[in-house]
Design a protein around this motif. Structure first.
Motif, mmCIF file in Angstrom:
data_model
loop_
_atom_site.group_PDB
_atom_site.id
_atom_site.type_symbol
_atom_site.label_atom_id
_atom_site.label_comp_id
_atom_site.label_asym_id
_atom_site.label_seq_id
_atom_site.Cartn_x
_atom_site.Cartn_y
_atom_site.Cartn_z
ATOM 1 N N ASP A 180 0.941 -8.161 -5.579
ATOM 2 C CA ASP A 180 -0.228 -8.618 -4.883
ATOM 3 C C ASP A 180 -1.638 -8.793 -6.362
ATOM 4 O O ASP A 180 -2.397 -9.168 -5.960
ATOM 5 C CB ASP A 180 -1.394 -8.111 -3.111
ATOM 6 N N LYS A 214 -3.297 -6.210 -7.748
ATOM 7 C CA LYS A 214 -4.007 -5.562 -7.531
ATOM 8 C C LYS A 214 -3.477 -3.087 -7.888
ATOM 9 O O LYS A 214 -4.351 -2.377 -8.357
ATOM 10 C CB LYS A 214 -4.470 -5.333 -5.967
ATOM 11 N N GLU A 215 -2.002 -3.926 -8.429
ATOM 12 C CA GLU A 215 -1.658 -2.271 -8.605
ATOM 13 C C GLU A 215 -2.456 -2.266 -9.956
ATOM 14 O O GLU A 215 -2.439 -3.334 -10.643
ATOM 15 C CB GLU A 215 -0.305 -2.681 -9.362
ATOM 16 N N THR A 216 -2.211 -0.888 -10.324
ATOM 17 C CA THR A 216 -2.995 -0.632 -11.349
ATOM 18 C C THR A 216 -2.410 -0.093 -12.400
ATOM 19 O O THR A 216 -1.401 1.208 -11.563
ATOM 20 C CB THR A 216 -4.042 0.045 -11.143
ATOM 21 N N ILE A 233 -4.343 -7.855 -12.539
ATOM 22 C CA ILE A 233 -4.577 -9.267 -11.711
ATOM 23 C C ILE A 233 -6.103 -9.792 -13.614
ATOM 24 O O ILE A 233 -6.619 -10.053 -14.738
ATOM 25 C CB ILE A 233 -5.599 -9.505 -10.839
ATOM 26 N N THR A 234 -6.762 -8.293 -13.342
ATOM 27 C CA THR A 234 -7.744 -8.006 -14.809
ATOM 28 C C THR A 234 -7.541 -8.492 -15.594
ATOM 29 O O THR A 234 -7.647 -9.114 -16.822
ATOM 30 C CB THR A 234 -8.326 -6.601 -14.309
ATOM 31 N N ARG A 239 2.474 1.744 -7.727
ATOM 32 C CA ARG A 239 1.280 1.299 -6.783
ATOM 33 C C ARG A 239 0.645 1.813 -8.253
ATOM 34 O O ARG A 239 -0.181 0.832 -8.774
ATOM 35 C CB ARG A 239 1.431 1.290 -5.992
ATOM 36 N N HIS A 240 -0.419 3.151 -7.994
ATOM 37 C CA HIS A 240 -1.006 3.240 -8.700
ATOM 38 C C HIS A 240 -0.867 4.078 -9.936
ATOM 39 O O HIS A 240 -0.134 5.115 -9.271
ATOM 40 C CB HIS A 240 -1.933 3.767 -8.394
ATOM 41 N N ASP A 289 -6.738 -3.303 -13.017
ATOM 42 C CA ASP A 289 -5.107 -3.525 -12.245
ATOM 43 C C ASP A 289 -5.058 -4.774 -12.728
ATOM 44 O O ASP A 289 -5.133 -5.565 -14.341
ATOM 45 C CB ASP A 289 -6.364 -4.370 -10.412
ATOM 46 N N SER A 332 0.817 -1.328 -0.026
ATOM 47 C CA SER A 332 -0.372 0.028 -0.220
ATOM 48 C C SER A 332 1.221 1.573 0.482
ATOM 49 O O SER A 332 1.856 0.971 0.367
ATOM 50 C CB SER A 332 -1.015 -0.150 1.164
#
Length: 378
Positions: A252, A254-256, A294-295, A322-323, A292, A162
């Motif tokens: 994880d 969830k990074e975008t 994973i998507t 991260r994002h 993200d 995070s």
């Protein structure tokens, strides 16, 4: 303004831009060194990007680090679209001199020539990058708008990916980065793009040349290099899937990122060339939507119909953010630009194109080992 020079014009964005400009009646010159990393060992045979433009543009095989090549390419040009650059966050952290030489010094040579020699250049478009925003923009309950520093190795070693800010106990709310957001890149690549943009925006007005900077987000689409294992998550994952190899996702998953389709990027860039409202301005070019990783991976696997394992590794690269996603308000208001392609539409066009290509060797493991050996991958 009919004569346009595109540096890096045999690359992914450059070649698509060149072909679109030609249909609009422009005379296009391309300066490109046909990098092996992008075009393969024998570009005349192995590079669809190069082959798509050859015979349609005035092509100069040369480097932006060469004053002689620049002098030849600049003759008679009205507009310069400066795309040529070494790209890749991870690679930039251990090929530092190369990135500085090409991205910063190459731009400086161009500006030196323009500042000291008669020319007819009226406008320069510089390809900047979302990477200059670093960790981006967040909202804190305690402190309002904040711009976090880079994440620490200690936190990520503990599986905490995070983004935090000193003095904030509550979770931060991710916000879109607008053009007034703080510039604080977290990689050498980002630093060089910041320098390129600032040089163009600072020097050009003193020369009577209109500057325009586009901070491109993650550009993708048919035609992008499937050979380059150092940059382009969609290409990297696609090559892995097509080779039947599993996908290892960092952190994880969830990074975008903000993925913007190539046709939209070309359209935005042409608006920068043609519209006076763009003069002297800096614009984000994206979709304004964060997707993200994973998507990305699951969508590619579904579209290709190839079942490969997707593993969330918890590994991370130093220098990665991260994002980030773009605030598109300014370009919509000033240039009336709105992206036409959603992620699902664009990814379908991309995977349909990949399915028609020869399967490239999966060299991603080699790039990972290079980063591991230099302590950049944890």
């Amino acid at each position: 303004m009919k004569n346009i020079l595109i540096t890096g014009g045999a690359g992914f964005i450059g070649s698509n831009l060149a072909l679109k400009l030609i249909t609009k009646g422009y005379v296009v010159t391309v300066l490109d060194n046909l990098s092996t990393q992008i075009h393969g060992d024998n570009p005349q045979e192995t590079s669809p990007l190069y082959r798509s433009i050859i015979g349609k543009v005035n092509f100069i095989n040369g480097s932006v680090t060469s004053k002689r090549n620049w002098e030849k390419a600049l003759i008679g040009q009205d507009v310069i679209v400066h795309l040529a650059a070494e790209t890749g966050t991870g690679q930039s952290m251990y090929e530092i001199q190369k990135y500085v030489d090409v991205n910063i010094n190459g731009t400086a040579i161009m500006l030196d020539i323009l500042a000291n020699n008669p020319n007819q250049v009226k406008k320069i478009i510089i390809a900047s990058s979302r990477s200059i925003y670093g960790e981006g923009k967040y909202k804190s309950i305690e402190k309002g708008i904040v711009y976090p520093k880079h994440r620490t190795e200690a936190s990520m070693n503990n599986g905490d990916f995070s983004v935090t800010y000193f003095g904030c106990d509550s979770p931060l709310e991710l916000m879109a980065t607008d053009e007034e957001s703080k510039i604080h890149p977290s990689s050498v690549y980002g630093i060089t793009k910041q320098n390129q943009e600032q040089m163009i925006m600072t020097v050009c007005p003193t020369l009577g040349i209109f500057p325009v900077a586009f901070r491109y987000q993650n550009v993708y689409g048919p035609g992008q290099s499937l050979k380059n294992p150092y940059t382009g998550i969609l290409s990297i994952f696609s090559t892995q899937i097509k080779n039947g190899n599993g996908i290892n996702i960092f952190e994880d998953g969830k990074e975008t990122r903000d993925f913007v389709f190539i046709d939209d990027v070309v359209d935005a860039t042409i608006l920068g060339i043609e519209r006076e409202e763009a003069n002297g301005e800096v614009f984000n070019v994206g979709t304004g939507i964060a997707i993200d990783v994973i998507t990305v991976a699951t969508t590619l696997v579904e579209n290709y119909g190839v079942e490969v394992p997707i593993t969330i590794t918890g590994n991370y690269r130093l220098g990665d953010i991260r994002h980030n996603f773009a605030d598109m308000t300014k370009i919509a208001e000033k240039l009336n630009f709105k992206p036409k392609y959603s992620f699902s539409q664009g990814i379908k066009k991309f995977t349909d194109w990949v399915n028609k290509q020869d399967v490239e060797n999966d060299n991603y493991a080699k790039s990972i080992e290079e980063m591991k050996s230099r302590g950049l991958l944890k």
